[in-house]
Enzyme design. Sequence first.
Site: not given
Length: 780
Positions: A249, A219, A514, A43, A527, A621, A13, A345-346, A33, A623
Amino acid sequence: MGPRVVVIGSGVVGAAVADELTERGWTDVTVLDRGPLSLPGGSSSHAPGLVFQANPSRTMGRFARYTVEKLTSLDGCFTQVGGLEVATTPERTAELWRRHGFLSSIGVESAIIGPEECAALHPLLPASHVLAGLHIPTDGLAKAPRAVEAQAQRAISRGARFLGSQQVVEILRSGSRVTGVRTQDDTFPADHVVQCTGFWGPLTGALVDLPTPLLPMAHQFARTAPVPGLAAAQEATAPILRHQDADLYFREYGSRLGIGSYAHRPIPVDPANLPAHTEMPSSFDFTLEDWEPAYADARKLLPALDGVEIEHGFNGVFSFTADGMPLLGEHPSLSGYWVAEAVWVTHSCGVARALAEWLVDGHPTLDVHACDLNRFSEAQRSPAYVEARASRNFEEVYDILHPLDPPAGPRPMRTSPFYPRHQELGAVFSEIGGWERPLWFAANAPSPAPERDGWAARHWSPVAVTEAVATREAAALYDMTPLTRVEVSGPGACAYLDALTSNKLDVAVGRVVYTLMLTDAGGVLSDLTVTRLGEELFQVGANGEVDVDRLRRLAPAGVSVRDVTAGTCGLGLWGPRALDILSAVSADDLSFGYFRARPIHVGAIPVLALRVSYVGELGWELYTSADQGLGLWDGLWAAGEEHGLVAGGRHAFTALRIEKGYRASGLDMTSEDTPVEAGLAFAVKGRSFDEPRRRLVPILLDAGVVLGGEPVYADGSCAGYVTSAAYGPTLERSIAYAWLPPSLSTPGTSVSVEYFGERLPGTVAAEPLVDPEGKRLKPL
Ligand code: THG
């Protein structure tokens, strides 16, 4: 050169962030690092590198697609062997069709293939062992260390620097702005700091009081001895293989096979107890007892593994979150401090691009609200919650998950005051956004709506149609408590909200408006309904924690932003009999008009009444404070008995709002869409937009019900995708809202929606489908 950026962490990353920032001209980038640069030990250092692009989240799928595009363009970083996901049960075969649909909707080519074709693609897979496969030719193997190196080199060539053995010990700040980082040996001034420390995130975050809600977990991954039948080639050629029915996998290493397993118990790891100075702090000893059942399953699928030993195995640590999505965004109160974590990584290149755009352009191109660092409520950030949910995510990572499958504990977490009444009425709950929400009530009778099967029948009941019809014909009570309510007040509140959102807010006290929050590029972030309660006092109806975070972080001094959701509660009382019911328990004048608000009393309970209806019927409504919720429910319930009042659940609510054409933010429209495209131009004053590239339109299906996320086809090619869908109880037709190009958005256009591999024919329709003149809403 741009501002000074310090990136903490040089894994996949951090390196990708440096590359993406420098590509955008922000070249004053320093990557630090704690470990040695070549192999810092997180990882990325042990990632097996399988990149499968299929994902129920469009954003995650497109992050993965960009990772593939980028890594294939970099020398030696990616081997495009293709991906093969196999099914050994009929349920999984159906799931593969669903995944094929996701891929089509994001423009990734894939095909469902038969057992013989699966066997032809993978040298170890017997045709007799699978029912079907999903083949994605562009999936493949990332070489994570090479990807780090290549992206780092490119960033360095543009002016970035990478420094190893720099343990960050302090984040420097001035007021609420970050000014730099201090390591054991040095100080690095910075305008922006980006935390890319992966599973160390909770430790790094602690330096800035930021709970980083991820759980590091181990894992299992193992490499076999040479396998008979695998050629000892330099480069892998067999497709990466997923056997999700057994949580496994596989990838090829020359004549050996790498096998990963999620079949074992969750093994959470405390990041504070990771060894600091070993070469591989994130790689733990292999636990054979966890491995053996998984390897037995692997041999069942691939009999060539019989008698093949495991040469090497380890338990590798990586990050899990409560909802499986990464953590991306800016610290809620320390500006300039950013996080990009819990990233595989994906998705790494896609995430890094989004973050770089966020810094440089103010907002990413892709919709990232589901990844937002600030999406969790306070309870959802607690370590116990994160541990419970992330562990469950580990167990379910390859399961076939229905979008409404309720999560396990901790539950119930957030309940409204009406919860005991819901239970008495036989509510079937799901958890949405941390709240227990009734989907329907068993106390209501089932309707003779069309039968459903498969996924559409799960977590659904024909009772929902009864509740929706009762809302249109008599009246229903809906729990509005989970709707996020924010009080914005203080000198400048009006000017602040007016500038922050798209509509004109300097209206008379007692009006509701709105309005939209937009990105600089005009994308719809959310919104809102804004109710003016006083000169400088507003109640904002919002869409979750991300909105609260935005309202807070942009508020000028003097304007107070307070999330009042938990301390208050609300009911929607809607339907043609709503006035009869409310006037039976309130002596106040109820004739105030549509989109107006008044303080009233219901019995003895002070209530704020908003003449607003997301279901498109007359009503309010209502409240009040949480302590008075039960009283409010009971008073209305007793008054409603003679008028046919029912309790309504989430499914009825959704069906009615879809009939009426009201959008759900984050689902129907996101920051990728302009108000014009989303059909919301009426809520924008004083701003124009480009020609729409696509439009959100309703499709009426000839038959069948879909769930959302499905691809839409026109003339044989994929033209768009479904955002939300429901059976419309008033129309007695199934509705699917979808994005389509302008040329296909005209009413009458024939299209089809692909649902589990079947093409359901339908027709684009004019909206709103129900009550276009608003007569039901505005008899008063
Ligand atoms: N109630 C309240 N606040 C909310 C919602 C809500 N905030 C978040 C979310 N839901 C906002 N979504 C909508 C969508 C449509 C409408 C209201 C809230 C709506 N629209 C009418 C229309 O489009 O015709 C009226 C618009 C207008 O007059 O400007 O009612 O459910 N409190």
